[in-house]
Design an enzyme around this catalytic site. Structure first.
Site, PDB file in Angstrom:
ATOM      1  N   HIS A   1      -3.954  14.071   0.078  1.00 56.30           N
ATOM      2  CA  HIS A   1      -4.142  13.230   1.270  1.00 56.30           C
ATOM      3  C   HIS A   1      -2.954  13.371   2.218  1.00 56.30           C
ATOM      4  CE1 HIS A   1      -5.062   9.748   3.777  1.00 56.30           C
ATOM      5  NE2 HIS A   1      -3.868   9.240   3.490  1.00 56.30           N
TER       6      HIS A   1
ATOM      7  N   ARG B   1      -7.986   4.054  12.754  1.00 54.88           N
ATOM      8  CA  ARG B   1      -7.113   5.214  13.045  1.00 54.88           C
ATOM      9  C   ARG B   1      -6.576   5.208  14.466  1.00 54.88           C
ATOM     10  NH1 ARG B   1      -6.078   6.500   7.919  1.00 54.88           N
ATOM     11  NH2 ARG B   1      -7.974   6.921   6.750  1.00 54.88           N
TER      12      ARG B   1
ATOM     13  N   THR C   1      -9.284  -5.324   3.345  1.00 54.81           N
ATOM     14  CA  THR C   1      -8.986  -4.472   2.212  1.00 54.81           C
ATOM     15  C   THR C   1      -9.927  -4.945   1.115  1.00 54.81           C
ATOM     16  OG1 THR C   1      -6.666  -4.497   2.895  1.00 54.81           O
ATOM     17  CG2 THR C   1      -7.146  -3.690   0.657  1.00 54.81           C
TER      18      THR C   1
ATOM     19  N   LYS D   1      -4.318  -1.854   9.673  1.00 45.36           N
ATOM     20  CA  LYS D   1      -4.646  -2.015   8.254  1.00 45.36           C
ATOM     21  C   LYS D   1      -4.925  -3.456   7.885  1.00 45.36           C
ATOM     22  CE  LYS D   1      -3.499   2.282   6.855  1.00 45.36           C
ATOM     23  NZ  LYS D   1      -4.301   3.122   5.940  1.00 45.36           N
TER      24      LYS D   1
ATOM     25  N   GLU E   1     -10.496   4.178   3.109  1.00 46.63           N
ATOM     26  CA  GLU E   1      -9.577   4.934   2.256  1.00 46.63           C
ATOM     27  C   GLU E   1      -9.899   4.589   0.808  1.00 46.63           C
ATOM     28  OE1 GLU E   1      -5.750   6.039   5.009  1.00 46.63           O
ATOM     29  OE2 GLU E   1      -5.448   4.426   3.565  1.00 46.63           O
TER      30      GLU E   1
ATOM     31  N   THR F   1      -4.448   6.817  -0.590  1.00 43.24           N
ATOM     32  CA  THR F   1      -5.746   7.489  -0.604  1.00 43.24           C
ATOM     33  C   THR F   1      -5.755   8.620  -1.622  1.00 43.24           C
ATOM     34  OG1 THR F   1      -5.921   6.982   1.722  1.00 43.24           O
ATOM     35  CG2 THR F   1      -7.463   8.611   0.858  1.00 43.24           C
TER      36      THR F   1
ATOM     37  N   GLU G   1     -10.030  12.793   6.791  1.00 46.80           N
ATOM     38  CA  GLU G   1      -9.901  14.110   6.166  1.00 46.80           C
ATOM     39  C   GLU G   1     -11.241  14.833   6.094  1.00 46.80           C
ATOM     40  OE1 GLU G   1      -7.847  11.693   3.044  1.00 46.80           O
ATOM     41  OE2 GLU G   1      -7.100  13.687   2.487  1.00 46.80           O
TER      42      GLU G   1
ATOM     43  N   ASP H   1       0.846  -1.185   0.000  1.00 44.53           N
ATOM     44  CA  ASP H   1       0.000   0.000   0.000  1.00 44.53           C
ATOM     45  C   ASP H   1       0.885   1.239   0.000  1.00 44.53           C
ATOM     46  OD1 ASP H   1      -2.447   1.314  -0.004  1.00 44.53           O
ATOM     47  OD2 ASP H   1      -2.468   1.500   2.169  1.00 44.53           O
TER      48      ASP H   1
ATOM     49  N   ASP I   1      -9.131   0.615   1.535  1.00 51.08           N
ATOM     50  CA  ASP I   1      -8.159   0.229   2.568  1.00 51.08           C
ATOM     51  C   ASP I   1      -8.739   0.612   3.934  1.00 51.08           C
ATOM     52  OD1 ASP I   1      -5.787  -0.331   3.921  1.00 51.08           O
ATOM     53  OD2 ASP I   1      -4.986   1.672   3.555  1.00 51.08           O
TER      54      ASP I   1
ATOM     55  N   GLU J   1      -9.015   4.143  -2.758  1.00 52.19           N
ATOM     56  CA  GLU J   1      -7.778   3.921  -3.517  1.00 52.19           C
ATOM     57  C   GLU J   1      -8.081   3.173  -4.812  1.00 52.19           C
ATOM     58  OE1 GLU J   1      -4.424   2.367  -1.389  1.00 52.19           O
ATOM     59  OE2 GLU J   1      -5.075   3.172   0.543  1.00 52.19           O
TER      60      GLU J   1
ATOM     61  N   TYR K   1       1.951   2.725  15.282  1.00 60.27           N
ATOM     62  CA  TYR K   1       2.654   2.853  14.010  1.00 60.27           C
ATOM     63  C   TYR K   1       4.074   3.414  14.074  1.00 60.27           C
ATOM     64  CZ  TYR K   1       2.465   7.840  12.752  1.00 60.27           C
ATOM     65  OH  TYR K   1       2.677   9.182  12.675  1.00 60.27           O
TER      66      TYR K   1
ATOM     67  N   TYR L   1       1.323   5.701  -0.483  1.00 58.62           N
ATOM     68  CA  TYR L   1       0.869   6.926   0.204  1.00 58.62           C
ATOM     69  C   TYR L   1       1.184   8.057  -0.765  1.00 58.62           C
ATOM     70  CZ  TYR L   1       0.845  10.109   4.389  1.00 58.62           C
ATOM     71  OH  TYR L   1       0.598  11.080   5.336  1.00 58.62           O
TER      72      TYR L   1
ATOM     73  N   GLN M   1      -3.919   2.560  14.818  1.00 57.86           N
ATOM     74  CA  GLN M   1      -2.732   3.031  14.105  1.00 57.86           C
ATOM     75  C   GLN M   1      -1.947   4.068  14.900  1.00 57.86           C
ATOM     76  OE1 GLN M   1      -3.510   4.175  10.050  1.00 57.86           O
ATOM     77  NE2 GLN M   1      -1.440   4.945   9.686  1.00 57.86           N
TER      78      GLN M   1
ATOM     79  N   ARG N   1       1.116  16.958  12.145  1.00 58.72           N
ATOM     80  CA  ARG N   1       2.417  17.609  12.360  1.00 58.72           C
ATOM     81  C   ARG N   1       2.377  19.113  12.099  1.00 58.72           C
ATOM     82  NH1 ARG N   1       3.649  12.732   9.743  1.00 58.72           N
ATOM     83  NH2 ARG N   1       3.357  13.761   7.744  1.00 58.72           N
TER      84      ARG N   1
END
Lengths: 411, 411
Positions: free
Chosen positions: B124, B226, B246, B242, B190, B338, B352, B117, B222, B192, B233, B119, B229, B133
């Protein structure tokens, strides 16, 4: 000295493969790939003897069918093989189906479904964390609660004896503004054990159920490109740095053979959540060592440690792996994480042994090593030491070859 | 209006499956699992017609053998199917092997070898990075240079229509001292696309070679926990968060069907290293949407976007995947990452859309959603829009079921 003896005389002496072991592999001694059992310096062609089980379990040269058949079949096969190889009465019928290990090429013993690699050795995690984040933040906050791991690449798994080509990758030093495409300069080993899932699961399983699912163990070298990893691994974890190769020993040592060597995981500084608590010992006392042999020179032993250094057992890792509902399948391979002891000479990677390259290691030949050089041959060895016998895995070896030439399209 | 027409009349009207599409799936219409081709509202049982190829390619109900056979076979099969389904001369021989889609259950169209998978959607990554962040550090430093990804769990991949059970996992809120074992409270989707590897590789491949290796595309959801994770993670990436499920759409839309819709990846703010540069367009213009239907209520469309929003193509991702020497195999599945557009209503995840739960989404029914609730049915839809026809994927759907009861051993 152990009571049970084999009529294969070399099984009763100095060997990784006494009658108490009976590990499973796939070999080619000139007649194509065959399923075999190691005994002394010989291999038994198991499909050719009266094993008493469904022939379909031995229909193709891979142990997956047996692995998926479950504990009753595993026990029946082990009992029967012990009988066939210890009782003189079977010698005349069985002996024609033995071949010399020396003349056989070992192949992958099973088809890897998926490969997961954990990070469950505390000394290793502390060492690496100290180098990268300082001693006070060495262990990630989740480390004492979760056997953390990541999904690796099953297609990277190769059998001992397979050469390993130094990888290319994106590299960016701390002072570089932009990355470049270059060959890995910090290529490393990781000394691990691999646990192999036999029976599948669908949904959450307990630690005890997870232990029941495990068919056996191999030695595992998780070849690692430290410089590729440094640039790629945030925020999604290691990817190409771990995809070049993962070597395993040729023989699957069964859980049954290792039963006398069970030992507990260590005392906890933070209590584990109930689902991860073990009621019985699920780790194993297995001596491990790493040899490094520069091309054309003698080998030096660069590390000696023991599987009992792990903070989490394979059963705990497998249990955690299923918490989200993740299905596990026959042939799933779980790497333990690097196994390092508390002392400097018991560290399971060059990253730790050379402290990130700052304290190069001096080999017995006088050469020094921060990371692997082309031509270096790495050999992992492991054995559980019983009373008068040892349960060994056979060498897990691989030689580093120079990187391929860069294709024109990548210039 | 397109020139080529099928004698299957429903293929010429308002359908995801005109003669220009011919996607591949596996169906069961009461006679067990069969390989099928969608045409209008029907499915052709492909092994039963005079396809002109080796019967072994259709020997078991999975497209892997065809996928591994390479471009010449892919082209021959597509040409032959186009002929059989457009030329009236073949109607009498072919028509008996058509079944109604409405009465067929769709199964997994191929065996997933490994699942990776990525990113690689910039909107996204910026959205998620800003939430976690701050805007100034939204994109990780490597993001503009590497199509970053992680290895997912192949055993988690299920076909559209499979229910998805809310997972358990370790959870720790920012103000909790210790983690607890609980059910996921921030379960998400997600949006995808998935690219499917047809022909295998051993060693580094160029972007062009990677594009040649890709057999086709599916829609991919996916499912993401959250809260699991967030705690698990670091530093090794997403793992159990995850691994619950899927979902993929039931039909593999071939690269050939999508050829008229090729488009280029965007301008680069940082030049790509030479190995990642595309000489021709390798992304596709595919409209995408996500529907959310609470139990017993009407569906709301919660996002509309396009696959052309990706920063990296599947060919670039696959090329990067091989840089370290990683072997790729028939059946490898690559998730795009995503897909979110620049506007609020084009974001491909609830994380999001609800901005981490701070701005709950109001559905057309008046209900609000921060994350998924039990009973919610998610449906991804996608189609490339041609002149008078569209190339669709069929729905990729899944309903969230309540978590299982906690077993006694985990209490």
């Amino acid at each position: 000295m152990s009571e049970v003896r084999s009529w294969v005389e070399t099984a009763n002496g100095d060997t990784d493969f006494p009658i108490q072991n009976l590990p499973y592999g796939v070999f080619d001694a000139g007649q194509g790939a065959r399923m075999g059992v190691a005994i002394g310096d010989m291999i038994l062609d198991v499909a050719k003897v009266d094993h008493g089980l469904d022939a379909a379990l031995f229909g193709r040269p891979s142990w997956n069918a047996v692995m998926g058949a479950g504990q009753a079949v595993w026990g029946a096969l082990r009992s029967r093989l012990t009988e066939l190889l210890s009782d003189e009465a079977f010698r005349s019928k069985v002996e024609p189906h033995l071949v010399k290990q020396a003349g056989a090429k070992m192949l992958m013993p099973f088809d890897v479904a998926e490969y997961t690699d954990f990070y469950a050795g505390k000394n290793h995690a502390v060492n690496v964390g100290t180098m990268f984040r300082g001693a006070e933040n060495a262990l990630p906050p989740n480390w004492l609660s979760i056997p953390i791991g990541y999904n690796g690449r099953a297609s990277s798994v190769v059998v001992s004896g397979t050469d390993v080509v130094r990888p290319w990758g994106q590299l960016k030093g701390p002072n570089d503004e932009l990355p470049r495409f270059g060959t890995c300069a910090r290529f490393d080993l990781e000394l691990e054990m691999g646990a192999i899932v036999g029976t599948p699961s669908d949904g959450m399983v307990s630690v005890e159920e997870a232990d029941d699912m495990i068919f056996g163990y191999v030695l595992l070298n998780d070849w690692s490109a430290r410089d590729i990893q440094a640039w790629e691994y945030q925020p999604l974890g290691p990817f190409q740095a771990k995809a070049t190769a993962t070597s395993i020993s040729p023989w699957i040592v069964t859980k049954a053979a290792l039963a006398p060597f069970r030992t507990s995981t260590p005392e906890r500084e933070r209590p584990l959540l109930p689902y991860l608590q073990e009621k019985t010992p699920m780790l194993f006392d297995i001596d491990l060592e790493v040899g490094l042999k520069p091309e054309g020179q003698d080998e030096s032993i660069i590390a000696r440690t023991n599987y009992n250094e792990m903070y989490y057992s394979a059963a705990q890792q497998l249990c955690h792996h299923t918490t989200s509902g993740c299905s596990m399948r026959t042939g799933d391979l779980l790497g333990s994480g690097t196994i390092s002891g508390a002392t400097k000479d018991s560290r399971g990677s060059l990253l730790e042994l050379s402290w990130g390259g700052k304290e190069p290691l001096t080999l017995e030949t006088g050469e020094s090593r921060s990371f692997l050089e082309d031509g270096d041959t790495l050999t992992l060895r492991g054995a559980a030491k019983g009373d008068g016998y040892r349960i060994g895995f056979g060498d897990c070896t691989g030689t580093v070859l120079p990187a391929v030439d860069l294709p024109d399209w990548a210039k």
